[in-house]
Motif scaffolding. Sequence first.
Motif, PDB file in Angstrom:
ATOM      1  N   THR A 210      18.700 -34.240 -19.002  1.00  0.00           N
ATOM      2  CA  THR A 210      19.082 -33.778 -17.666  1.00  0.00           C
ATOM      3  C   THR A 210      19.890 -32.481 -17.697  1.00  0.00           C
ATOM      4  O   THR A 210      20.303 -31.989 -16.653  1.00  0.00           O
ATOM      5  CB  THR A 210      19.873 -34.865 -16.916  1.00  0.00           C
ATOM      6  OG1 THR A 210      20.850 -35.428 -17.796  1.00  0.00           O
ATOM      7  CG2 THR A 210      18.947 -35.958 -16.412  1.00  0.00           C
ATOM      8  N   THR A 239      17.915 -40.655 -14.049  1.00  0.00           N
ATOM      9  CA  THR A 239      16.757 -39.771 -14.243  1.00  0.00           C
ATOM     10  C   THR A 239      16.086 -40.057 -15.577  1.00  0.00           C
ATOM     11  O   THR A 239      14.852 -40.001 -15.691  1.00  0.00           O
ATOM     12  CB  THR A 239      17.168 -38.287 -14.167  1.00  0.00           C
ATOM     13  OG1 THR A 239      17.966 -38.080 -13.001  1.00  0.00           O
ATOM     14  CG2 THR A 239      15.945 -37.385 -14.096  1.00  0.00           C
ATOM     15  N   ILE A 291      11.985 -38.440  -7.970  1.00  0.00           N
ATOM     16  CA  ILE A 291      10.972 -37.819  -8.828  1.00  0.00           C
ATOM     17  C   ILE A 291       9.763 -37.593  -7.945  1.00  0.00           C
ATOM     18  O   ILE A 291       9.260 -38.536  -7.319  1.00  0.00           O
ATOM     19  CB  ILE A 291      10.649 -38.709 -10.037  1.00  0.00           C
ATOM     20  CG1 ILE A 291      11.916 -38.908 -10.881  1.00  0.00           C
ATOM     21  CG2 ILE A 291       9.532 -38.094 -10.877  1.00  0.00           C
ATOM     22  CD1 ILE A 291      11.786 -39.947 -11.967  1.00  0.00           C
ATOM     23  N   SER A 297       8.221 -31.447  -3.327  1.00  0.00           N
ATOM     24  CA  SER A 297       9.626 -31.582  -3.712  1.00  0.00           C
ATOM     25  C   SER A 297      10.580 -30.900  -2.731  1.00  0.00           C
ATOM     26  O   SER A 297      11.702 -31.367  -2.522  1.00  0.00           O
ATOM     27  CB  SER A 297       9.857 -31.052  -5.135  1.00  0.00           C
ATOM     28  OG  SER A 297       9.744 -29.652  -5.196  1.00  0.00           O
ATOM     29  N   ALA A 363      12.346 -32.038 -16.029  1.00  0.00           N
ATOM     30  CA  ALA A 363      11.137 -32.767 -16.430  1.00  0.00           C
ATOM     31  C   ALA A 363      10.590 -32.264 -17.764  1.00  0.00           C
ATOM     32  O   ALA A 363      10.084 -33.053 -18.576  1.00  0.00           O
ATOM     33  CB  ALA A 363      10.073 -32.651 -15.342  1.00  0.00           C
ATOM     34  N   THR A 382      12.122 -33.015 -10.346  1.00  0.00           N
ATOM     35  CA  THR A 382      13.226 -33.965 -10.192  1.00  0.00           C
ATOM     36  C   THR A 382      14.258 -33.397  -9.223  1.00  0.00           C
ATOM     37  O   THR A 382      14.466 -32.185  -9.152  1.00  0.00           O
ATOM     38  CB  THR A 382      13.908 -34.274 -11.538  1.00  0.00           C
ATOM     39  OG1 THR A 382      14.486 -33.067 -12.067  1.00  0.00           O
ATOM     40  CG2 THR A 382      12.917 -34.839 -12.538  1.00  0.00           C
ATOM     41  N   ASN A 384      18.265 -34.584  -7.214  1.00  0.00           N
ATOM     42  CA  ASN A 384      19.333 -35.569  -7.099  1.00  0.00           C
ATOM     43  C   ASN A 384      20.390 -35.081  -6.124  1.00  0.00           C
ATOM     44  O   ASN A 384      20.472 -33.901  -5.794  1.00  0.00           O
ATOM     45  CB  ASN A 384      19.958 -35.897  -8.453  1.00  0.00           C
ATOM     46  CG  ASN A 384      21.044 -34.928  -8.845  1.00  0.00           C
ATOM     47  OD1 ASN A 384      20.770 -33.884  -9.422  1.00  0.00           O
ATOM     48  ND2 ASN A 384      22.282 -35.244  -8.527  1.00  0.00           N
TER      49      ASN A 384
END
Length: 423
Positions: A210, A239, A291, A297, A363, A382, A384
């Motif tokens: 990450t 993750t 994800i 996204s 990723a 990804t 968050n």
Amino acid sequence: MLTLKQIREDSAAVVERLAVKGVDAEATVALICQLDDRRKSVQTLLDGVLADQNKLAKEIGALYASGKREEAEAAKSRSGELKEQSKLLDDELRDITERLQAEIVTLPNLPSPLVPAGRTAEDNEIVKNYIADIDLPENALPHWELARKYDIIDFELGVKLTGAGFPVYKGKGAALQRALIQFFIERNVAAGYNEVMPPLMVNEASGFGTGQLPDKEGQMYHVTADNFYLIPTAEVPVTNIYRDTILEEDEFPIRMTAYTPCFRREAGSYGKDVRGLNRLHQFDKVEIVRIEHPDRSYAALQAMVEHVESLIVALGLPYRIVKLCGGDMSFTSALTYDFEVYSKAQDRWLEVSSVSNFETFQANRLKLRYRGHDKKIHLCHTLNGSALALPRIVAALLENNQTAHGIAIPGALQLYTGFETID
């Protein structure tokens, strides 16, 4: 981590976009290209030598079989020379590949074209600003004084037990913490996030995946005996659940939420802005992680921003949403929105959430991919966000809701606290 393909396809664009983050990447990108060129050259040489070895191995057997022993011995000697040559080339290839990887991981993520130019927080773009009227009593107190007055948070006891930045929550202060955690988790689950309860320590592979390692290892607490790291955020273990995974395209979206204590050394943080709950070494936070398919996204990012906003609205706190400029962004982020709540007693904004899209950066490190309907393998995106970090939420709630007779608990929390005031 940027992919080698990203860097090689348009090196000038990579350098130009990283400059938005205040990073001069020209020399590093040039070195990466040189190392990659050398890697390809050595690989070609190695492939040729290995092909010659294979060819000779077949010839040696045939020569022995036909009684040509002298020629077979000569070929065998040549095969030994090729074997030594291939070992040297293989060692060089491994060294170049390691150097290439080491250089690539030093480059931060490329900022989205949506990122404002700028170097510091002063250049961030305020995209929404909601300030409600707050009627505080005369001689309103900051939260650290309220905590002492109502005996709900004991900072001195935390110093005794551990050190500065490790407060002890007591009585209704502990109940308020627990109520906020439950409130956030339930709201996240209702919004479609699957609750998980991850470990509070991770290994190096998870930290690398990450982007905390090697960039932020000095800010993480390291359990040296086992080479584990205390998590700075639930983003890291959550993750990494999907590290080394190939998803099917129909599995999107993947949405997860987790409550965890978080641990950060916060080295170099001093002064009035770190008083009380403003900056801690251990704190509670509820996180949301998504994800996503790359095509969706940024729509997911907007949905996350709207969800976090709904939590703050439900608590009745004044807030603003800030789009971070390039120079104020994290190493891993492509686009980040910060949420800040206003503390009238301190007369300052307190950051309570960052919501970010990392695109393929994490990723690629995680080897987190999906098989598309085209049957090809692609990198996932990804995202968050904090939903939410408790310390400054608690600070703002205490300060903005203080009255002459106590601290009023927002209606949305009363079901969880079991009381309406702290007095």
